[in-house]
Scaffold this motif. Structure first.
Motif, mmCIF file in Angstrom:
data_model
loop_
_atom_site.group_PDB
_atom_site.id
_atom_site.type_symbol
_atom_site.label_atom_id
_atom_site.label_comp_id
_atom_site.label_asym_id
_atom_site.label_seq_id
_atom_site.Cartn_x
_atom_site.Cartn_y
_atom_site.Cartn_z
ATOM 1 N N PRO A 61 0.841 -1.200 0.000
ATOM 2 C CA PRO A 61 0.000 0.000 0.000
ATOM 3 C C PRO A 61 0.876 1.250 0.000
ATOM 4 O O PRO A 61 2.005 1.228 0.496
ATOM 5 C CB PRO A 61 -0.797 -0.111 1.307
ATOM 6 C CG PRO A 61 0.011 -1.005 2.170
ATOM 7 C CD PRO A 61 0.735 -1.951 1.241
ATOM 8 N N PRO A 62 0.374 2.342 -0.562
ATOM 9 C CA PRO A 62 1.181 3.562 -0.587
ATOM 10 C C PRO A 62 1.453 4.071 0.826
ATOM 11 O O PRO A 62 0.614 3.983 1.713
ATOM 12 C CB PRO A 62 0.325 4.557 -1.371
ATOM 13 C CG PRO A 62 -1.040 3.989 -1.394
ATOM 14 C CD PRO A 62 -0.923 2.511 -1.186
ATOM 15 N N VAL A 63 2.637 4.616 1.025
ATOM 16 C CA VAL A 63 3.046 5.126 2.332
ATOM 17 C C VAL A 63 2.581 6.571 2.452
ATOM 18 O O VAL A 63 2.821 7.391 1.575
ATOM 19 C CB VAL A 63 4.580 5.054 2.493
ATOM 20 C CG1 VAL A 63 5.012 5.649 3.817
ATOM 21 C CG2 VAL A 63 5.046 3.618 2.364
ATOM 22 N N LYS A 64 1.882 6.871 3.540
ATOM 23 C CA LYS A 64 1.440 8.235 3.789
ATOM 24 C C LYS A 64 2.507 8.924 4.619
ATOM 25 O O LYS A 64 2.895 8.448 5.682
ATOM 26 C CB LYS A 64 0.101 8.243 4.522
ATOM 27 C CG LYS A 64 -1.028 7.679 3.695
ATOM 28 C CD LYS A 64 -2.332 7.782 4.436
ATOM 29 C CE LYS A 64 -3.468 7.203 3.617
ATOM 30 N NZ LYS A 64 -4.748 7.279 4.310
ATOM 31 N N ARG A 65 2.979 10.051 4.132
ATOM 32 C CA ARG A 65 4.012 10.796 4.849
ATOM 33 C C ARG A 65 3.356 11.734 5.844
ATOM 34 O O ARG A 65 2.319 12.313 5.579
ATOM 35 C CB ARG A 65 4.853 11.588 3.878
ATOM 36 C CG ARG A 65 5.582 10.695 2.894
ATOM 37 C CD ARG A 65 6.431 11.549 1.969
ATOM 38 N NE ARG A 65 6.987 10.738 0.920
ATOM 39 C CZ ARG A 65 8.209 10.233 0.932
ATOM 40 N NH1 ARG A 65 8.993 10.483 1.943
ATOM 41 N NH2 ARG A 65 8.646 9.499 -0.056
ATOM 42 N N LYS A 66 3.990 11.876 6.994
ATOM 43 C CA LYS A 66 3.490 12.789 8.018
ATOM 44 C C LYS A 66 3.862 14.215 7.635
ATOM 45 O O LYS A 66 4.962 14.468 7.150
ATOM 46 C CB LYS A 66 4.074 12.446 9.380
ATOM 47 C CG LYS A 66 3.618 11.109 9.904
ATOM 48 C CD LYS A 66 4.189 10.864 11.276
ATOM 49 C CE LYS A 66 3.726 9.515 11.803
ATOM 50 N NZ LYS A 66 4.267 9.250 13.134
ATOM 51 N N LYS A 67 2.944 15.128 7.859
ATOM 52 C CA LYS A 67 3.216 16.533 7.559
ATOM 53 C C LYS A 67 4.111 17.097 8.662
ATOM 54 O O LYS A 67 3.927 16.794 9.841
ATOM 55 C CB LYS A 67 1.912 17.320 7.493
ATOM 56 C CG LYS A 67 1.040 16.913 6.329
ATOM 57 C CD LYS A 67 -0.215 17.757 6.281
ATOM 58 C CE LYS A 67 -1.095 17.321 5.136
ATOM 59 N NZ LYS A 67 -2.323 18.109 5.061
#
Length: 76
Positions: A61-67
């Motif tokens: 699954p795509p990795v969500k980057r933290k803002k």
């Protein structure tokens, strides 16, 4: 098929008769060829991917980057 091939190799390495295992493997290969021919006759003309192509596919699954934090909290 891989287990059949390794079984045959083991039998050959121990100087045993591998006729039965070899006949089973050839029958399995013939069955695979027959299934591929049926698939082609049914209209399945797309190419099957190779093992190398399958291993290169990305199924994660795509990795969500933290803002990044903004303001005072970011300076600490």
């Amino acid at each position: 098929m891989l287990t059949g091939e390794s079984s045959i190799r083991d039998q050959i390495n121990h100087d045993l008769d591998c006729t039965k295992a070899s006949l089973r493997l050839m029958a399995l290969r013939k069955e695979v060829v027959d299934l591929l021919q049926q698939r082609k006759l049914a209209g399945g003309d797309e190419r099957c991917p190779t093992v190398e192509e399958r291993l290169k596919e990305n199924h994660r699954p795509p990795v969500k980057r933290k803002k990044p934090l903004r303001g005072v909290a970011a300076r600490r």
